[in-house]
Design a protein around this motif. Structure first.
Motif, mmCIF file in Angstrom:
data_model
loop_
_atom_site.group_PDB
_atom_site.id
_atom_site.type_symbol
_atom_site.label_atom_id
_atom_site.label_comp_id
_atom_site.label_asym_id
_atom_site.label_seq_id
_atom_site.Cartn_x
_atom_site.Cartn_y
_atom_site.Cartn_z
ATOM 1 N N MET A 34 0.832 -1.205 0.000
ATOM 2 C CA MET A 34 0.000 0.000 0.000
ATOM 3 C C MET A 34 0.872 1.264 0.000
ATOM 4 S SD MET A 34 -0.877 2.418 2.474
ATOM 5 C CE MET A 34 -2.202 3.532 2.890
ATOM 6 N N THR A 35 1.931 1.265 0.828
ATOM 7 C CA THR A 35 2.789 2.445 0.945
ATOM 8 C C THR A 35 3.494 2.769 -0.370
ATOM 9 O OG1 THR A 35 3.144 1.962 3.283
ATOM 10 C CG2 THR A 35 4.713 3.443 2.237
ATOM 11 N N ALA A 36 3.866 1.729 -1.119
ATOM 12 C CA ALA A 36 4.539 1.956 -2.399
ATOM 13 C C ALA A 36 3.648 2.700 -3.385
ATOM 14 C CB ALA A 36 4.976 0.615 -3.001
ATOM 15 N N LEU A 37 2.341 2.566 -3.227
ATOM 16 C CA LEU A 37 1.396 3.246 -4.119
ATOM 17 C C LEU A 37 0.982 4.620 -3.613
ATOM 18 C CD1 LEU A 37 -1.050 0.272 -4.894
ATOM 19 C CD2 LEU A 37 1.005 0.950 -6.158
ATOM 20 N N LEU A 38 1.087 4.843 -2.291
ATOM 21 C CA LEU A 38 0.403 5.983 -1.676
ATOM 22 C C LEU A 38 0.863 7.332 -2.227
ATOM 23 C CD1 LEU A 38 -1.612 7.040 0.372
ATOM 24 C CD2 LEU A 38 0.172 6.848 2.137
ATOM 25 N N GLY B 176 8.370 -9.692 2.926
ATOM 26 C CA GLY B 176 7.057 -9.121 2.625
ATOM 27 C C GLY B 176 7.171 -7.764 1.960
ATOM 28 N N ALA B 177 8.153 -6.977 2.412
ATOM 29 C CA ALA B 177 8.331 -5.647 1.832
ATOM 30 C C ALA B 177 8.851 -5.698 0.409
ATOM 31 C CB ALA B 177 9.279 -4.828 2.711
ATOM 32 N N VAL B 178 9.551 -6.775 0.033
ATOM 33 C CA VAL B 178 9.977 -6.957 -1.358
ATOM 34 C C VAL B 178 8.786 -7.329 -2.230
ATOM 35 C CG1 VAL B 178 11.287 -8.445 -2.918
ATOM 36 C CG2 VAL B 178 12.368 -7.551 -0.862
ATOM 37 N N LEU B 179 8.027 -8.318 -1.782
ATOM 38 C CA LEU B 179 6.943 -8.838 -2.609
ATOM 39 C C LEU B 179 5.778 -7.855 -2.711
ATOM 40 C CD1 LEU B 179 6.894 -12.532 -1.317
ATOM 41 C CD2 LEU B 179 8.015 -11.621 -3.361
ATOM 42 N N GLY B 180 5.498 -7.112 -1.642
ATOM 43 C CA GLY B 180 4.347 -6.209 -1.637
ATOM 44 C C GLY B 180 4.367 -5.166 -2.741
ATOM 45 N N PRO B 181 5.415 -4.332 -2.827
ATOM 46 C CA PRO B 181 5.437 -3.321 -3.888
ATOM 47 C C PRO B 181 5.439 -3.910 -5.290
ATOM 48 C CG PRO B 181 6.974 -2.734 -2.155
ATOM 49 C CD PRO B 181 6.506 -4.132 -1.856
#
Length: 453
Positions: free
Chosen positions: A35-39, A178-183
């Motif tokens: 979510m943060t990568a998109l915000l 998780g932080a790698v895969l999320g964005p």
């Protein structure tokens, strides 16, 4: 001999609960960092545009509050929203720690937080409920963050400092997977199907995090009060007060690094989208994917760091936790300096080579592993047992202050040259590192256990 071997195994092997807690945070961080990568890009490129801003409940009132000293640009408004959201996400863990320590216990508080975060990510799928979504995510994160970290610390014997530090490093590695895969996942979905589809994917992964946590509960300790009881804490002793104040001082000294480091998630992504050459043989790469680069570098450096520290510990040469935190802050400054150098080396049309952006994000990931998991491990070891969850949540006050100040510093981005802006970011981190090294001896004395007898 068998008993001695069992004792040795307990002191050298990680508990089973670590895998469940790390997996829970892996899925939760997938949703959060996705979510943060998109915000920041979502705010600048869609939500704050006239056709969308009018649909968001409460947004006009929030802008009026931020513009109390005069009009601000959409970029500055987006930076302030990002900074306050990121800051409040890290302020509420101290409230979540109090809730766990005094009323609900860590397990129930984590479950409540996960449910709130699921609702928040779902609400992000609609423009109108944007601010309500941020509120749910802020409250949910507060219930979850410090209490999971406190449960990690509770898995280890009190005197297992090096093993606990390695456990927290492995736990942080789960965060970074998780932080790698999320964005990568949310950025791809948002590119193909729109911003709101990316946010919906984050909600699905938060549900996965809740399921993993529920499955592993039997492996966790929970020293919180029973349902319906309110825990009455005895007063802190003089030694406990000394350690508490020393830990709060160290937390405060990490604020400069926590201004400079999260700047990459806010202004860093916008800068890459606007000024970095993202063309590849397969087309333009989404700027949001760069958040995965920072996290991947943390994963890549984790095993070598754990091995290095274990090797040094066996020889009595491992740097102290405070020194590690100071080195991490200095690495943040060095990584931000790479962005400034990239701006100086830009082409005639102002495009920056992607290699500078990659190097800076990699450096930030390395810095994270030097300072943040080590700070959590130190608090878990040195905090008074009856105040541990609260102080673990208090660690996130550094991120609260750092993130809110980061949002304010980010408002200068469109008023300065890119080189000057990233030089400022680097100087903030280097200043924090200097303060930590100057204070390391008194902090070490204050955190040392009282002599027995």
């Amino acid at each position: 001999m068998t008993e001695a071997a069992a004792t040795h195994s307990e002191r050298t092997a990680h508990p089973k609960g670590l895998a469940f807690l790390a997996a829970t945070e892996l899925a939760e961080r997938f949703s959060y960092y996705g979510m943060t990568a998109l915000l920041a890009l979502y705010l600048v490129k869609q939500l704050l545009l006239p056709d969308h801003a009018g649909q968001v409940l409460g947004l006009a009132q929030l802008r009026a509050l931020f513009e109390y000293r005069g009009p601000i640009s959409n970029q500055a408004f987006a930076s302030l929203i990002f900074g306050w959201y990121g800051g409040l996400v890290y302020f509420t863990p101290i409230l979540g720690g109090l809730l766990a320590d005094r009323w609900l216990g860590a397990r129930r508080t984590v479950i409540l937080g996960a449910l709130l975060m699921v609702g928040g990510h779902l609400a992000m799928s609609f423009d109108a409920s944007f601010l309500a979504a941020l509120v749910m995510l802020i409250l949910g994160s507060g219930c979850l963050k410090g209490n999971i970290a406190a449960q990690v610390g509770a898995l280890y014997p009190p005197d297992a400092e090096s093993l606990r530090a390695r456990g927290f490093t492995l736990y942080a590695t789960g965060i970074n997977i998780g932080a790698v895969l999320g964005p990568l996942a949310t950025g791809s979905v948002a590119t193909l199907y729109g911003w709101h589809a990316g946010f919906a994917l984050a909600a699905a992964l938060m549900l996965v995090a809740l399921c993993i946590y529920l499955a592993g509960q039997r492996h966790f300790s929970d020293t919180g009060p029973k349902r319906g009881d309110r825990l009455v804490l005895p007063p802190l002793t003089a030694e406990e007060r000394r350690r508490t104040w020393a830990l709060l001082g160290l937390i405060a000294l990490t604020i400069p690094a926590n201004i400079a480091y999260p700047m990459i998630w806010n202004i860093g992504i916008v800068w890459i989208d606007q000024h970095v050459d993202l063309l590849s043989p397969f087309g333009a790469v989404p700027a949001s994917w760069f958040n995965s680069v920072e996290s991947f570098s943390s994963i890549a450096v984790a095993a070598p760091l754990v091995a290095l520290w274990a090797w040094q510990a066996r020889r009595g040469r491992e740097p102290g936790s405070i020194v590690k935190i100071g080195l991490g802050s200095a690495i943040v400054g060095a990584a931000a300096s790479l962005f400034a150098l990239g701006c100086l080396a830009a082409t005639a049309d102002g495009r920056v080579s992607v290699l500078w952006a990659l190097a800076g994000f990699i450096g930030m990931g390395v810095a994270f592993m030097w300072f943040w998991p080590i700070l959590l491990a130190l608090i878990s070891q040195a905090a008074p047992a009856k105040f541990k969850s609260t102080l673990m949540g208090g660690a996130y006050l550094s991120l609260f202050v750092g993130s809110t100040l980061m949002g304010w510093v980010g408002t200068f981005y469109d008023q300065m040259s890119n080189t000057a802006f990233w030089t400022l970011d680097a100087a903030i981190a280097f200043g924090g590192a200097l303060l930590i090294f100057l204070a390391r001896k008194p902090l070490h004395r204050a955190l040392a256990p009282a002599p027995s007898g």
